[in-house]
Design an enzyme around this catalytic site. Structure first.
Site, PDB file in Angstrom:
ATOM      1  N   LYS A 225     -42.557  -8.829   0.362  1.00 36.59           N
ATOM      2  CA  LYS A 225     -41.350  -9.123   1.141  1.00 36.59           C
ATOM      3  C   LYS A 225     -41.613 -10.218   2.182  1.00 36.59           C
ATOM      4  CE  LYS A 225     -39.775  -4.304   0.826  1.00 36.59           C
ATOM      5  NZ  LYS A 225     -38.728  -4.359  -0.194  1.00 36.59           N
ATOM      6  N   CYS A 363     -32.116   2.499  -1.900  1.00 36.96           N
ATOM      7  CA  CYS A 363     -33.148   3.525  -1.652  1.00 36.96           C
ATOM      8  C   CYS A 363     -32.957   4.171  -0.290  1.00 36.96           C
ATOM      9  CB  CYS A 363     -34.556   2.948  -1.755  1.00 36.96           C
ATOM     10  SG  CYS A 363     -34.964   2.448  -3.420  1.00 36.96           S
TER      11      CYS A 363
HETATM   12  N1  PLP Z   1     -39.477   0.734   3.718  1.00 35.14           N
HETATM   13  C1  PLP Z   1     -38.480  -0.138   3.856  1.00 35.14           C
HETATM   14  C2  PLP Z   1     -37.740  -0.226   5.163  1.00 35.14           C
HETATM   15  C3  PLP Z   1     -38.126  -0.974   2.788  1.00 35.14           C
HETATM   16  O1  PLP Z   1     -37.128  -1.845   2.921  1.00 35.14           O
HETATM   17  C4  PLP Z   1     -38.853  -0.865   1.563  1.00 35.14           C
HETATM   18  C5  PLP Z   1     -38.471  -1.686   0.395  1.00 35.14           C
HETATM   19  O2  PLP Z   1     -37.377  -2.160   0.279  1.00 35.14           O
HETATM   20  C6  PLP Z   1     -39.902   0.046   1.481  1.00 35.14           C
HETATM   21  C7  PLP Z   1     -40.180   0.829   2.583  1.00 35.14           C
HETATM   22  C8  PLP Z   1     -40.715   0.172   0.241  1.00 35.14           C
HETATM   23  O3  PLP Z   1     -41.415  -1.006   0.007  1.00 35.14           O
HETATM   24  P1  PLP Z   1     -42.251  -1.243  -1.329  1.00 35.14           P
HETATM   25  O4  PLP Z   1     -41.300  -0.985  -2.473  1.00 35.14           O
HETATM   26  O5  PLP Z   1     -42.683  -2.657  -1.250  1.00 35.14           O
HETATM   27  O6  PLP Z   1     -43.376  -0.288  -1.328  1.00 35.14           O
END
Ligand code: PLP
Length: 405
Positions: A225, A363
């Site tokens: 990200k 999510c």
């Molecule tokens: N936490 C937040 C606030 C997020 O926006 C995301 C992904 O969109 C995650 C956790 C999980 O990240 P990852 O899928 O890169 O492990």
């Protein structure tokens, strides 16, 4: 000097077209595109330097090991960690939080203990804690938010007590862009002896982060990200906790000595890095951080703040559009709905016009329930986005409204 044309020219994918139209990529909260310098580093390793790290005596293995450990130093310096050993490389935020939930949980948690989270967390900062609570017969306590999507900090503080083992809070909401007052939360929690995890998945790409200034105990983030390759990310943790915590996965570099009777564990950070890490992505993460630092974190923050302000202003003028999340302190992501048009329909039509946004629950299903909706349309910004792209988004949303209402 902040030169947006120069920045854009460093991202090859931005010259792609979608259905014959220039790509307008506004899905950066899900993942960002990668600059040439990061692609070059990854390519160079595969073409000239690749060998598994730590275990070799041969030249290439030493080269990769050095680059991997340099990347750790870059991450540590970037977030002002006290020591490199406090940086555990993971595949991203999800893996970092799962690691913490297991290792912290096994080390410090007992039945009837409590974990405090908030209503606006991503599933990655909910489910690992639920799993821990089920395993250990503990309670998950959830701090409320307002209709505007701001954290009710008084409610959060009222949940803290002698049974609270950890507070886990997003720095920035991935859905609403709400910036939470994490420094204040950490101060309050520490006054009661409670450690705090900050989920920085949506803040690290956009803000200057200083873990010593925040005084957070743990921080999780994802490299993909923030312009780095997929499969990169890290858990930061204060050494005093990490030293005491039991390991998460077993095998590989995390051991000191193995016998069938007993295994002893390596020192930090290797104790938490079992198996072959994604060392090439981690090295790419180091380069991505340098790329951001070359632009300047203050410049990044200023540019993206202007984009968000402009997006809110222009989208806000569209009839029948309502924002989900109107926090005063707002970063990088804007969520909205238009009349009763389903977000998927909006997203699909925007796509046909070359505008990539994310639709759905992002999510964060409990947040959707709280807001009484099933999903949103989310535009999320990065350093290479422009006001002209926001104009295209606004034009496209207007078209959707005309077609569907
Ligand atoms: N936490 C937040 C606030 C997020 O926006 C995301 C992904 O969109 C995650 C956790 C999980 O990240 P990852 O899928 O890169 O492990």
């Amino acid at each position: 000097m902040f030169d947006i044309a120069n920045i854009r020219s460093q991202f090859p994918i931005l010259s792609e077209t979608v259905y014959g139209k220039p790509l307008v990529y506004l899905d950066n909260g899900a993942t960002t595109q990668k600059p040439q310098c990061v692609l070059d580093v990854v390519n160079d390793i595969y073409m000239h330097k690749n060998a598994n790290i730590h275990r070799g005596v041969h030249h290439l293995s030493n080269v990769c090991t050095d680059l991997f450990e340099q990347a750790r130093k870059t991450v540590a310096r970037h977030i002002n960690a006290l020591s490199d050993a406090e940086i555990i490389f993971t595949r991203g935020t999800t893996e970092a939080i799962n690691l913490l939930a297991f290792s912290f949980g096994e080390t410090y948690c007992r039945p009837d203990d409590e974990i405090v989270i908030t209503t606006m967390e991503h599933h990655a900062n909910i489910v690992p804690w639920q799993m821990l609570c089920e395993r250990k017969k503990m309670k998950l306590r959830v701090a409320k938010i307002s209709d505007k999507g701001e954290l009710d900090t008084d409610h959060l503080y009222s949940l803290l007590n002698e049974r609270t083992r950890l507070v886990c809070v997003a720095h920035v909401s991935n859905v609403m862009g709400t910036v939470n007052p994490v420094k204040q939360i950490i101060g309050k929690a520490h006054a009661m002896g409670i450690p705090v995890l900050v989920d920085a998945a949506q803040s690290m790409p956009h803000k200057n982060i200083d873990v010593q200034d925040l005084d957070c105990d743990f921080m999780a983030f994802s490299g993909h990200k923030m312009y780095a390759p997929n499969g990169s990310g890290a858990l930061y943790g204060k050494a005093k906790w990490l030293n005491e915590m039991v390991p998460y996965h077993g095998g590989g570099e995390m051991i000191e000595k193995v016998t069938f009777e007993k295994t002893t564990y390596n020192q930090l950070p290797f104790k938490f890095e079992a198996g072959t890490p994604d060392y090439i992505s981690a090295i790419g993460l180091g380069r991505a951080i340098e790329f951001m630092e070359e632009i300047g974190m203050d410049n990044i923050e200023r540019h993206e703040h202007e984009l968000v302000k402009y997006a809110i202003e222009r989208l806000g003028a569209i009839k029948d559009l309502r924002f989900i999340g109107e926090a005063a302190d707002h970063s990088s992501a804007v969520s909205f709905l238009v009349g009763n048009i389903h977000p998927y329909d909006t997203g699909m039509i925007l796509d046909k016009m070359g505008v990539a946004v994310r639709t759905g629950h992002h999510c964060a299903q409990p947040l959707m329930d709280r807001m009484g909706i099933t999903g949103t349309v989310r535009a999320s910004f990065a350093i290479y986005n422009t006001k002209e792209e926001i104009d295209k988004l606004v034009e496209a949303v207007e078209r959707v409204r005309m077609m569907m209402m």
